[in-house]
Design a protein around this motif. Structure first.
Motif, PDB file in Angstrom:
ATOM      1  N   ARG A 194       0.833  -1.204   0.000  1.00  0.00           N
ATOM      2  CA  ARG A 194       0.000   0.000   0.000  1.00  0.00           C
ATOM      3  C   ARG A 194       0.876   1.266   0.000  1.00  0.00           C
ATOM      4  N   ARG A 195       1.936   1.244   0.808  1.00  0.00           N
ATOM      5  CA  ARG A 195       2.819   2.407   0.890  1.00  0.00           C
ATOM      6  C   ARG A 195       3.534   2.643  -0.434  1.00  0.00           C
ATOM      7  N   LYS A 196       4.100   1.583  -1.012  1.00  0.00           N
ATOM      8  CA  LYS A 196       4.856   1.737  -2.257  1.00  0.00           C
ATOM      9  C   LYS A 196       3.955   2.164  -3.414  1.00  0.00           C
ATOM     10  N   VAL A 197       2.767   1.594  -3.483  1.00  0.00           N
ATOM     11  CA  VAL A 197       1.828   1.963  -4.541  1.00  0.00           C
ATOM     12  C   VAL A 197       1.415   3.421  -4.399  1.00  0.00           C
ATOM     13  N   THR A 198       1.120   3.827  -3.197  1.00  0.00           N
ATOM     14  CA  THR A 198       0.682   5.206  -2.962  1.00  0.00           C
ATOM     15  C   THR A 198       1.793   6.201  -3.263  1.00  0.00           C
ATOM     16  N   GLU A 199       3.017   5.881  -2.866  1.00  0.00           N
ATOM     17  CA  GLU A 199       4.149   6.787  -3.095  1.00  0.00           C
ATOM     18  C   GLU A 199       4.405   7.022  -4.582  1.00  0.00           C
ATOM     19  N   ALA A 200       4.120   6.039  -5.415  1.00  0.00           N
ATOM     20  CA  ALA A 200       4.385   6.159  -6.856  1.00  0.00           C
ATOM     21  C   ALA A 200       3.232   6.809  -7.607  1.00  0.00           C
ATOM     22  N   GLY A 201       2.110   7.049  -6.935  1.00  0.00           N
ATOM     23  CA  GLY A 201       0.931   7.604  -7.580  1.00  0.00           C
ATOM     24  C   GLY A 201       0.923   9.117  -7.607  1.00  0.00           C
ATOM     25  N   PRO A 202      -0.202   9.726  -8.015  1.00  0.00           N
ATOM     26  CA  PRO A 202      -1.480   9.090  -8.357  1.00  0.00           C
ATOM     27  C   PRO A 202      -1.474   8.513  -9.772  1.00  0.00           C
ATOM     28  N   TYR A 203      -2.540   7.779 -10.090  1.00  0.00           N
ATOM     29  CA  TYR A 203      -2.632   7.063 -11.354  1.00  0.00           C
ATOM     30  C   TYR A 203      -3.937   7.397 -12.072  1.00  0.00           C
ATOM     31  N   ASN A 204      -3.876   7.303 -13.397  1.00  0.00           N
ATOM     32  CA  ASN A 204      -5.085   7.394 -14.206  1.00  0.00           C
ATOM     33  C   ASN A 204      -5.649   6.015 -14.519  1.00  0.00           C
ATOM     34  N   ALA A 213      -6.128   1.365  -2.720  1.00  0.00           N
ATOM     35  CA  ALA A 213      -5.158   2.456  -2.593  1.00  0.00           C
ATOM     36  C   ALA A 213      -5.176   3.363  -3.825  1.00  0.00           C
ATOM     37  N   VAL A 214      -5.222   2.763  -5.001  1.00  0.00           N
ATOM     38  CA  VAL A 214      -5.235   3.540  -6.240  1.00  0.00           C
ATOM     39  C   VAL A 214      -6.526   4.325  -6.383  1.00  0.00           C
ATOM     40  N   ALA A 215      -7.662   3.688  -6.092  1.00  0.00           N
ATOM     41  CA  ALA A 215      -8.957   4.370  -6.220  1.00  0.00           C
ATOM     42  C   ALA A 215      -9.058   5.543  -5.261  1.00  0.00           C
ATOM     43  N   GLN A 216      -8.530   5.383  -4.057  1.00  0.00           N
ATOM     44  CA  GLN A 216      -8.560   6.482  -3.100  1.00  0.00           C
ATOM     45  C   GLN A 216      -7.775   7.679  -3.618  1.00  0.00           C
ATOM     46  N   GLN A 217      -6.624   7.420  -4.252  1.00  0.00           N
ATOM     47  CA  GLN A 217      -5.850   8.517  -4.837  1.00  0.00           C
ATOM     48  C   GLN A 217      -6.581   9.157  -6.015  1.00  0.00           C
ATOM     49  N   MET A 218      -7.228   8.337  -6.837  1.00  0.00           N
ATOM     50  CA  MET A 218      -8.005   8.879  -7.952  1.00  0.00           C
ATOM     51  C   MET A 218      -9.064   9.847  -7.443  1.00  0.00           C
ATOM     52  N   ILE A 219      -9.749   9.443  -6.391  1.00  0.00           N
ATOM     53  CA  ILE A 219     -10.811  10.289  -5.830  1.00  0.00           C
ATOM     54  C   ILE A 219     -10.225  11.575  -5.253  1.00  0.00           C
ATOM     55  N   GLU A 220      -9.126  11.454  -4.507  1.00  0.00           N
ATOM     56  CA  GLU A 220      -8.495  12.620  -3.887  1.00  0.00           C
ATOM     57  C   GLU A 220      -8.036  13.635  -4.937  1.00  0.00           C
ATOM     58  N   HIS A 221      -7.607  13.151  -6.112  1.00  0.00           N
ATOM     59  CA  HIS A 221      -7.092  14.034  -7.157  1.00  0.00           C
ATOM     60  C   HIS A 221      -8.123  14.281  -8.260  1.00  0.00           C
ATOM     61  N   ASN A 222      -9.359  13.882  -8.009  1.00  0.00           N
ATOM     62  CA  ASN A 222     -10.448  14.080  -8.978  1.00  0.00           C
ATOM     63  C   ASN A 222     -10.104  13.489 -10.351  1.00  0.00           C
TER      64      ASN A 222
END
Length: 216
Positions: free
Chosen positions: A40-50, A89-98
């Motif tokens: 979760r940490r490594k994925v989040t650090e490399a994001g956000p993602y489309n 983890a990825v979906a949460q970043q997508m939402i945070e960054h719209n």
């Protein structure tokens, strides 16, 4: 999809090194996806993602009456739990960054058809299909699409070795209307379609790439 920034995560450093040789721009991360917090940490650090493609998976084939607890845990930890963790983890970043992103999960025709000695594997891929549908239902409000591809045997290097014996391959090939297994590019093309805006109204589907096997 050309020009995308690509992040590849794998437990096997050799595979990442080979990928890097062919595509130097790819960012590679060595990680065991069964490790919840580290992943979760490594994925989040490399994001956000489309876009996200969940294509990690293992199969342990045992007859139902002989299947072991540790086999069940190993398969579900990779095929389902890790996919859940990374997608969340990825979906949460997508939402945070719209970001109105897309997620494609690699499932299998074994999610919808039973195969001898595949009880655990079939169950895990059935779980992948339903997890994906639920994700599509809940994430749609954020403009995030989630779909599955469900291939038959794919002619990767491992697939060619594993299915080279006609005694093993012919019975399955006889049940595939197109009479052959899938090539890697045929699965990749379907994934790219589902990731792209060309499928902008497609979410919650399980797309067979099976030469008609599930049409029987």
């Amino acid at each position: 999809m050309e020009g995308c920034r690509v992040v590849a995560l794998s437990k096997t450093q050799e595979n990442l090194d080979t990928l890097k040789e062919s595509f130097p721009a790819v960012k590679t991360i060595t990680n065991d996806i069964t490790r919840w917090e580290t992943t979760r940490r490594k994925v989040t650090e490399a994001g956000p993602y489309n876009c996200l493609v969940n294509n990690a998976g293992i199969a342990i084939l045992e007859p139902f009456l002989e299947a072991k607890s540790e086999s069940f845990d190993s398969v579900f930890n990779v095929n389902v739990k890790a996919m859940f963790n990374i997608s969340q983890a990825v979906a949460q970043q997508m939402i945070e960054h719209n970001i109105k992103g897309t997620i494609v999960n690699v499932s299998s025709q074994a999610s919808q058809a039973a195969f001898k000695d595949h009880a655990i594997y079939c169950a895990s891929k059935g779980a992948v299909d339903m997890l994906s549908k639920t994700m599509a239902l809940e994430l749609g409000q954020y403009g995030i699409r989630v779909n599955c591809v469900n291939p038959t045997v794919v002619m990767t290097q491992m697939g060619r070795i594993g299915w080279a014996d006609p005694v093993k391959s012919e019975p399955l090939l006889e049940q595939i209307p197109l009479g052959r297994f899938a090539e890697v590019d045929e699965v990749v093309d379907a994934i790219l379609y589902l990731l792209s805006d060309k499928s902008s109204m497609v979410t919650g589907v399980t797309l067979p790439i099976d030469g008609g096997y599930l049409a029987r």
